[in-house]
Design an enzyme around this catalytic site. Sequence first.
Site, PDB file in Angstrom:
ATOM      1  CG  LEU A 120      -1.904  -1.340   1.277  1.00  0.00           C
ATOM      2  CD1 LEU A 120      -2.732  -0.962   2.553  1.00  0.00           C
ATOM      3  CD2 LEU A 120      -2.713  -1.235  -0.022  1.00  0.00           C
ATOM      4  N   GLY A 130       2.524  -5.811   8.304  1.00  0.00           N
ATOM      5  CA  GLY A 130       2.427  -4.245   7.681  1.00  0.00           C
ATOM      6  C   GLY A 130       1.300  -4.190   6.920  1.00  0.00           C
ATOM      7  CG  ASP A 131       2.304  -1.203   3.861  1.00  0.00           C
ATOM      8  OD1 ASP A 131       3.273  -1.845   4.122  1.00  0.00           O
ATOM      9  OD2 ASP A 131       2.442  -0.158   3.452  1.00  0.00           O
ATOM     10  CD  GLU A 132       5.898  -6.291   2.182  1.00  0.00           C
ATOM     11  OE1 GLU A 132       6.548  -5.599   1.756  1.00  0.00           O
ATOM     12  OE2 GLU A 132       6.065  -7.083   3.087  1.00  0.00           O
TER      13      GLU A 132
END
Length: 289
Positions: A134, A175-177
């Site tokens: 993201l 996280g944002d993965e």
Amino acid sequence: MFHIYKIPQVKQLSLSEWQSKLKKSDGEKLESLKQLAGQDQLQMVKLTLLVTPDGQPRVIELVASGLAGDKGRLIGTQRDISDSIAMQRSMKQVAYQDQLTGLFNARALEQTLDKAVLSSEGEIRPFGLLFIDLDGFKQVNDTLGHDAGDLLLKYAAKRMRCCLRLEDEVFRLGGDEFVVWTPAHPKGTEKHALMQQLTTVAEKLKASLTKVFKIHDRECYVSASIGGACFPYDATSAKAVMKCADQAMYLAKENGKNQFVQYVMLEKEQDTFVLNASIRTESEKSSDI
């Protein structure tokens, strides 16, 4: 009449009485206990008891033993293990589930890929991977706080799930993965068809994730850098195809973010490989969460 006795309750039940309380397929398990008759041997079976006082199915562990010289009955003990099984299932769910978003986690992804690759032995069953990062998430997290960041991840996870087919799956690595696993359509097993399938899914994800997120009465915007890879065309192992998708995602980041890059493995001199980027940029930001 063939009987099974329970200990310590010592209530005599015929084989047919036991079978009437069980799901149909478990009747065969009871039939197998007949071989113990007249022998001093033990056997354990797990049975699903449908007829219970509260009407809820229960799983029973039945340990039966034959009696030397007595071919008309068995003795044994029974134990209700339903709660134990439920706890084990719950623990397994926790082990494979991301607690923040409710999506499957990295451990579940590893298991899914291993099974997908192994099942392809003898019959190639192509699948595609999308590695998603993201863009702009760190800014939202740093500006509005971790609570806002967590909400954004939850909303993003729901949007991604809505972009997929029933047979597809999305995983959160941390996280944002995120990673999307998409098996090839039965009629589209060729590389070109699978690449087109990845492009279609990636464009849906990009369009959904670039819409405004309303968090704590604030409008927040992110986008997605996405890398795609195809098994077995880009790599022939689970670890390698993940690496291909990851590398393609980083190229999308380097080329300006909010892009989709497909990894294409091209044979060069000394078996070196290059990335061939198929990039589409979309910066439209519209409303709704």
